[in-house]
Enzyme design. Sequence first.
Site, short mmCIF file in Angstrom:
data_model
loop_
_atom_site.label_atom_id
_atom_site.label_comp_id
_atom_site.label_asym_id
_atom_site.label_seq_id
_atom_site.Cartn_x
_atom_site.Cartn_y
_atom_site.Cartn_z
N ASP A 88 20.34 10.37 13.30
CA ASP A 88 20.02 8.84 13.69
C ASP A 88 21.20 8.53 14.42
O ASP A 88 22.40 8.19 13.55
CB ASP A 88 19.47 8.47 12.42
CG ASP A 88 18.76 7.05 12.72
OD1 ASP A 88 19.61 6.33 13.56
OD2 ASP A 88 17.74 6.80 12.07
N CYS A 98 1.57 8.33 10.72
CA CYS A 98 2.48 8.41 9.69
C CYS A 98 1.66 7.57 8.79
O CYS A 98 1.91 7.69 7.53
CB CYS A 98 3.97 7.82 10.00
SG CYS A 98 4.00 6.47 10.65
#
Length: 172
Positions: free
Chosen positions: A51, A168
């Site tokens: 990330d 998701c």
Amino acid sequence: RSARTARAAAVGADGEAAPIKIGINGFGRIGRLVLRATLAQENVQVVAVNDPFVNSEYMAYMLKYDSVHGKYQGEVGEEDGALKVDGEAVKVFAERDPANIDWASAGVDVVVESTGVFTTKDAASAHLGESVKKVVISAPSKDAPMFVCGVNTDTYTPDMDVVSNASCTTNC
């Protein structure tokens, strides 16, 4: 050596399949939930997280304190730039381009693409390489085969390198 590592080593020593090593690209809500879910499984292990917008110290904080799922009851911290979860180091990368992530240095087999950015087969395929053989996209894809657990996973075939696990929100 944690109990989790001991179990993984014992499985490998017995000649059975070693745990699948997971890399997570994107450590937002879904990436953190994927990591939490793997901790309850003996056949998978998160070994790396990428990330570019979150350092390992803040990753530890976000994993430990989740506003929806509550406080993680295990040990979470940061050490030498790595995320530490229950005594296990998780390698941390901060690359914007998936092609630049050195997943092989962590031995990653499968990448969970949870940024919401790389949702086409072409874009998600940038993760495939020396060690990565499969990519699972955590969002709908325009062109990757899409699977919903309990609905159509029986149509999955091993030649599919990049797949979508639908939305998701479908799987949370």
